[in-house]
Design a protein around this motif. Sequence first.
Motif, PDB file in Angstrom:
ATOM      1  N   ASP A  72     118.392 -16.052  39.814  1.00  0.00           N
ATOM      2  CA  ASP A  72     119.422 -16.886  40.417  1.00  0.00           C
ATOM      3  C   ASP A  72     118.795 -17.583  41.622  1.00  0.00           C
ATOM      4  O   ASP A  72     117.848 -17.055  42.232  1.00  0.00           O
ATOM      5  N   PRO A  73     119.306 -18.779  41.993  1.00  0.00           N
ATOM      6  CA  PRO A  73     118.713 -19.500  43.119  1.00  0.00           C
ATOM      7  C   PRO A  73     118.594 -18.636  44.372  1.00  0.00           C
ATOM      8  O   PRO A  73     119.550 -17.966  44.767  1.00  0.00           O
ATOM      9  N   GLY A  74     117.404 -18.638  44.948  1.00  0.00           N
ATOM     10  CA  GLY A  74     117.169 -17.877  46.175  1.00  0.00           C
ATOM     11  C   GLY A  74     116.599 -16.491  45.960  1.00  0.00           C
ATOM     12  O   GLY A  74     116.135 -15.863  46.917  1.00  0.00           O
ATOM     13  N   ASP A  75     116.627 -15.971  44.724  1.00  0.00           N
ATOM     14  CA  ASP A  75     115.985 -14.682  44.456  1.00  0.00           C
ATOM     15  C   ASP A  75     114.492 -14.790  44.749  1.00  0.00           C
ATOM     16  O   ASP A  75     113.872 -15.838  44.527  1.00  0.00           O
ATOM     17  N   GLU A  76     113.921 -13.697  45.209  1.00  0.00           N
ATOM     18  CA  GLU A  76     112.492 -13.694  45.511  1.00  0.00           C
ATOM     19  C   GLU A  76     111.697 -13.064  44.378  1.00  0.00           C
ATOM     20  O   GLU A  76     112.092 -12.035  43.803  1.00  0.00           O
TER      21      GLU A  76
ATOM     22  N   ALA B  44     113.496 -19.855  42.142  1.00  0.00           N
ATOM     23  CA  ALA B  44     113.177 -18.645  42.903  1.00  0.00           C
ATOM     24  C   ALA B  44     112.404 -19.016  44.162  1.00  0.00           C
ATOM     25  O   ALA B  44     111.855 -20.115  44.284  1.00  0.00           O
ATOM     26  N   HIS B  45     112.337 -18.072  45.082  1.00  0.00           N
ATOM     27  CA  HIS B  45     111.468 -18.208  46.254  1.00  0.00           C
ATOM     28  C   HIS B  45     110.250 -17.321  46.003  1.00  0.00           C
ATOM     29  O   HIS B  45     110.362 -16.085  45.991  1.00  0.00           O
ATOM     30  N   PRO B  46     109.072 -17.926  45.764  1.00  0.00           N
ATOM     31  CA  PRO B  46     107.884 -17.107  45.522  1.00  0.00           C
ATOM     32  C   PRO B  46     107.380 -16.478  46.817  1.00  0.00           C
ATOM     33  O   PRO B  46     107.250 -17.156  47.838  1.00  0.00           O
TER      34      PRO B  46
ATOM     35  N   ILE C  43     112.004  -9.613  41.262  1.00  0.00           N
ATOM     36  CA  ILE C  43     110.990  -9.485  40.215  1.00  0.00           C
ATOM     37  C   ILE C  43     109.604  -9.380  40.833  1.00  0.00           C
ATOM     38  O   ILE C  43     109.280 -10.066  41.803  1.00  0.00           O
ATOM     39  N   LEU C  44     108.785  -8.525  40.242  1.00  0.00           N
ATOM     40  CA  LEU C  44     107.353  -8.480  40.522  1.00  0.00           C
ATOM     41  C   LEU C  44     106.620  -9.000  39.292  1.00  0.00           C
ATOM     42  O   LEU C  44     106.842  -8.512  38.179  1.00  0.00           O
ATOM     43  N   ILE C  45     105.759  -9.986  39.486  1.00  0.00           N
ATOM     44  CA  ILE C  45     104.845 -10.391  38.407  1.00  0.00           C
ATOM     45  C   ILE C  45     103.585  -9.554  38.539  1.00  0.00           C
ATOM     46  O   ILE C  45     102.985  -9.467  39.614  1.00  0.00           O
ATOM     47  N   LEU C  46     103.202  -8.921  37.445  1.00  0.00           N
ATOM     48  CA  LEU C  46     102.053  -8.017  37.456  1.00  0.00           C
ATOM     49  C   LEU C  46     100.959  -8.612  36.566  1.00  0.00           C
ATOM     50  O   LEU C  46     101.036  -8.545  35.338  1.00  0.00           O
ATOM     51  N   PRO C  47      99.931  -9.218  37.160  1.00  0.00           N
ATOM     52  CA  PRO C  47      98.951  -9.985  36.386  1.00  0.00           C
ATOM     53  C   PRO C  47      97.633  -9.251  36.161  1.00  0.00           C
ATOM     54  O   PRO C  47      96.590  -9.626  36.688  1.00  0.00           O
TER      55      PRO C  47
ATOM     56  N   LEU D 163     113.759  -2.944  41.177  1.00  0.00           N
ATOM     57  CA  LEU D 163     113.174  -4.241  40.831  1.00  0.00           C
ATOM     58  C   LEU D 163     112.896  -4.324  39.335  1.00  0.00           C
ATOM     59  O   LEU D 163     112.974  -3.326  38.615  1.00  0.00           O
ATOM     60  N   PHE D 164     112.548  -5.539  38.888  1.00  0.00           N
ATOM     61  CA  PHE D 164     112.130  -5.765  37.507  1.00  0.00           C
ATOM     62  C   PHE D 164     110.705  -6.298  37.516  1.00  0.00           C
ATOM     63  O   PHE D 164     110.222  -6.819  38.524  1.00  0.00           O
ATOM     64  N   VAL D 165     110.039  -6.186  36.367  1.00  0.00           N
ATOM     65  CA  VAL D 165     108.630  -6.560  36.270  1.00  0.00           C
ATOM     66  C   VAL D 165     108.427  -7.515  35.106  1.00  0.00           C
ATOM     67  O   VAL D 165     108.985  -7.318  34.021  1.00  0.00           O
ATOM     68  N   ILE D 166     107.634  -8.549  35.352  1.00  0.00           N
ATOM     69  CA  ILE D 166     107.074  -9.369  34.273  1.00  0.00           C
ATOM     70  C   ILE D 166     105.590  -9.040  34.238  1.00  0.00           C
ATOM     71  O   ILE D 166     104.845  -9.390  35.162  1.00  0.00           O
ATOM     72  N   SER D 167     105.162  -8.329  33.212  1.00  0.00           N
ATOM     73  CA  SER D 167     103.790  -7.847  33.126  1.00  0.00           C
ATOM     74  C   SER D 167     103.005  -8.712  32.145  1.00  0.00           C
ATOM     75  O   SER D 167     103.218  -8.656  30.934  1.00  0.00           O
TER      76      SER D 167
END
Length: 391
Positions: free
Chosen positions: A111-115, A135-137, A165-169, A196-200
């Motif tokens: 949603d707008p403003g989520d980090e 999002a706000h990165p 969300i955490l992006i896990l690269p 939190l949620f993860v995009i791995s």
Amino acid sequence: MRNPLSEKIVTIKPSGIRKFFDIVNEMDDAISLGVGEPDFDTPWHIRDEGIYSLEKGRTFYTSNSGLKELKVEICNYLKRRYDLEYDPSHEVIVTVGGSEAIDIALRTMIDPGDEVLIPQPSYVSYEPCAVLADAHPVIINLKEENEFRLTAQELRDAITDKTKILILPFPNNPTGAVMERKDLEAIAEVILEKDLFVISDEIYSELTYGRDHVSITQIPGMKERTILINGFSKAYAMTGWRLGYACGPRLILDQMLKIHQFAIMCAPTTSQYAAVEAMKNGDRDVQEMREAYNQRRRYLMYAFREMGLPCFEPYGAFYVFPCIKQFGLTSDEFAIRFLQEEKVAVVPGTAFGECGEGYIRISYAYSLENLKVAIGRLADFVKRLKEERER
């Protein structure tokens, strides 16, 4: 005339990788070590299956979420490799490369403003996709002294009430860093505590050297809150086939599928049939390519030691990330001079985030012969720069 452009899109910078790729294409006798694309042809048996699908007239749309046979094989692969179980009917979407999967996962969950927390240096698409999703990165600067791994403390320090969300690269592009099980367990503890949620992004999961890949979805409690992203480009040398996939909870994937339906319809049918063959019978191909990459990796590390160029030893992907701080040049200045003076293209570390300053990325997804020529030119360039500093 009214400005036709969105303010948001104008703020997004073009890829720093493509900039140097475009320059080298216009130079005679130049060698590019900049693009992360396997130099291997797609294995013949995989290509043959794609050709056969065309000959049989299999040129129609598949299901929006992907060919059933392919989704089943993806689930079989994840079970075989990581003992993970996904429902092929509701927990897998076949996408146009891993990049589409990243995009639609973010657009579905934000949603707008989520980090969104983005460890850097990392793949160039994460931050722009987060911005496009409103999002706000929030950038987490990874450190060489930690082997470019994400630590639990770094994660905890970056979290706010707006973090979602955490992006896990990992394995990581551009550093080649990997996360071991103990690292992921510490990260998972924070994620569960903070809800939190993860995009791995595990696109390089098959390309690790001396260390087995561990997915965060294997850590208890994490599969339910993770979108696992992978694909065929890197492991099977199928970049131009444009095929990836996302696996995760049905609650999220049902909504991701809406965006995929309206924006894409379905991934390329021919590519999907070829990917079934890759999943069923491609393990030996992956092993052979991985062994070739490892030989190149070891050659580069030896060559860097010989020329006195510090470089963290990577255990994943097909990149090295040597440090060039000793020369008093920015990453961009180093890359431009190297290209102009030695006709070799590398990518400035800043293409992967500001904390990449002082580094360059070199891809070893090129033949050993080309690498030897290019590294010979790099050794000459490094020697010349050292002499300049001593004057």
